[in-house]
Each structure stands twice: as structure tokens, then as C-alpha cells.
Design a protein around this motif. Structure first.
Motif, PDB file in Angstrom:
ATOM      1  N   TYR A 143       0.835  -1.201   0.000  1.00 60.90           N
ATOM      2  CA  TYR A 143       0.000   0.000   0.000  1.00 60.90           C
ATOM      3  C   TYR A 143       0.872   1.255   0.000  1.00 60.90           C
ATOM      4  N   PHE A 144       1.851   1.286   0.882  1.00 62.04           N
ATOM      5  CA  PHE A 144       2.718   2.450   0.989  1.00 62.04           C
ATOM      6  C   PHE A 144       3.458   2.711  -0.326  1.00 62.04           C
ATOM      7  N   LEU A 196       1.936   6.463  -6.992  1.00 63.94           N
ATOM      8  CA  LEU A 196       0.821   7.241  -7.556  1.00 63.94           C
ATOM      9  C   LEU A 196       0.956   8.733  -7.250  1.00 63.94           C
ATOM     10  N   VAL A 197       1.382   9.049  -6.050  1.00 63.95           N
ATOM     11  CA  VAL A 197       1.605  10.461  -5.699  1.00 63.95           C
ATOM     12  C   VAL A 197       2.732  11.036  -6.548  1.00 63.95           C
ATOM     13  N   PHE A 237      -0.377  22.010  -7.538  1.00 66.62           N
ATOM     14  CA  PHE A 237      -1.613  22.788  -7.419  1.00 66.62           C
ATOM     15  C   PHE A 237      -2.775  22.214  -8.218  1.00 66.62           C
ATOM     16  N   SER A 238      -2.618  21.011  -8.736  1.00 63.89           N
ATOM     17  CA  SER A 238      -3.700  20.376  -9.491  1.00 63.89           C
ATOM     18  C   SER A 238      -4.540  19.486  -8.570  1.00 63.89           C
ATOM     19  N   TYR A 239      -5.586  18.931  -9.127  1.00 61.99           N
ATOM     20  CA  TYR A 239      -6.486  18.054  -8.374  1.00 61.99           C
ATOM     21  C   TYR A 239      -5.725  16.822  -7.893  1.00 61.99           C
ATOM     22  N   PHE A 240      -5.818  16.529  -6.604  1.00 64.19           N
ATOM     23  CA  PHE A 240      -5.087  15.409  -6.008  1.00 64.19           C
ATOM     24  C   PHE A 240      -5.891  14.121  -6.175  1.00 64.19           C
ATOM     25  N   PRO A 271      -7.669   6.190  -4.741  1.00 67.35           N
ATOM     26  CA  PRO A 271      -7.147   4.851  -4.456  1.00 67.35           C
ATOM     27  C   PRO A 271      -6.665   4.713  -3.007  1.00 67.35           C
ATOM     28  N   MET A 272      -6.129   5.800  -2.443  1.00 68.77           N
ATOM     29  CA  MET A 272      -5.684   5.754  -1.046  1.00 68.77           C
ATOM     30  C   MET A 272      -6.859   5.491  -0.104  1.00 68.77           C
ATOM     31  N   LEU A 273      -7.961   6.193  -0.322  1.00 68.58           N
ATOM     32  CA  LEU A 273      -9.129   6.008   0.540  1.00 68.58           C
ATOM     33  C   LEU A 273      -9.760   4.632   0.369  1.00 68.58           C
ATOM     34  N   GLY A 274      -9.952   4.209  -0.864  1.00 73.11           N
ATOM     35  CA  GLY A 274     -10.568   2.912  -1.118  1.00 73.11           C
ATOM     36  C   GLY A 274      -9.753   1.757  -0.578  1.00 73.11           C
ATOM     37  N   TRP A 275      -8.481   1.753  -0.928  1.00 73.07           N
ATOM     38  CA  TRP A 275      -7.589   0.689  -0.473  1.00 73.07           C
ATOM     39  C   TRP A 275      -7.352   0.817   1.025  1.00 73.07           C
TER      40      TRP A 275
END
Length: 91
Positions: free
Chosen positions: A28-29, A35-36, A46-49, A54-58
Motif C-alpha cells: 500500500y505504501f 501514484l503520488v 496545485f492540481s487536483y489530487f 485509491p488511497m481512501l478505497g484501499w
């Protein structure tokens, strides 16, 4: 099957769940760090993160796996329920 062997099997099962959780947590890490990195280097800070999804779901699944590996056996333990009932009836 004797009681000691049952307990050893239960401990082995719990150990396997905990090892699997640690492995999933490590994956996960690294995957989310990747992905980040893609987000940062492709669109800037400054764009949409978008990696938050995927961080929240996983992360939700990881939280469930943690609960099962470290706390699940204590809540649904037949042995603990038996001890509670035995203590209630001994008074």
C-alpha cells in the motif's frame, strides 16, 4: 484433535493474518507513493489530487484487514463468550 493442537492452529492462523496485513501495508505504501509521484510530476502540486481515491478505497480495505488480524479474534471468540457465561452463572 486435542485442545493444544487447536490453540496452535488458531495461533498459526492469526500469525498468517498478521503477516499478510504487514505485507499489504508495505505494498500500500509503495504503490501509493508511486501514484503520488505520478500525480506530482505529471500535473504539479496545485492540481487536483486524484491519488486520494485509491488511497481512501484501499485504505478502507486495509483498515478492515488490520481489524481482522489484530482484533477480530477477540471479539468473535467462542472461548471468551464461554468464560463470560461461566462467570455469570457462578454468582
Amino acid at each position: 484433535m486435542d485442545t493444544q493442537q487447536q490453540r496452535d492452529e488458531a495461533l498459526w492462523k492469526m500469525a498468517k493474518k498478521r503477516a499478510a496485513f504487514k505485507q499489504t501495508c508495505t505494498i500500500y505504501f509503495f504503490v501509493n507513493a508511486f501514484l503520488v509521484g505520478i500525480w506530482f510530476f505529471s500535473t504539479g502540486i496545485f492540481s487536483y489530487f486524484w491519488p486520494k481515491w485509491p488511497m481512501l478505497g484501499w485504505g478502507f480495505g486495509l483498515a478492515i484487514q488490520y481489524f481482522d488480524a489484530y482484533h477480530g479474534n477477540a471479539i468473535f471468540s467462542a472461548e471468551d463468550e464461554y468464560i463470560k457465561l461461566k462467570n455469570e452463572n457462578s454468582h
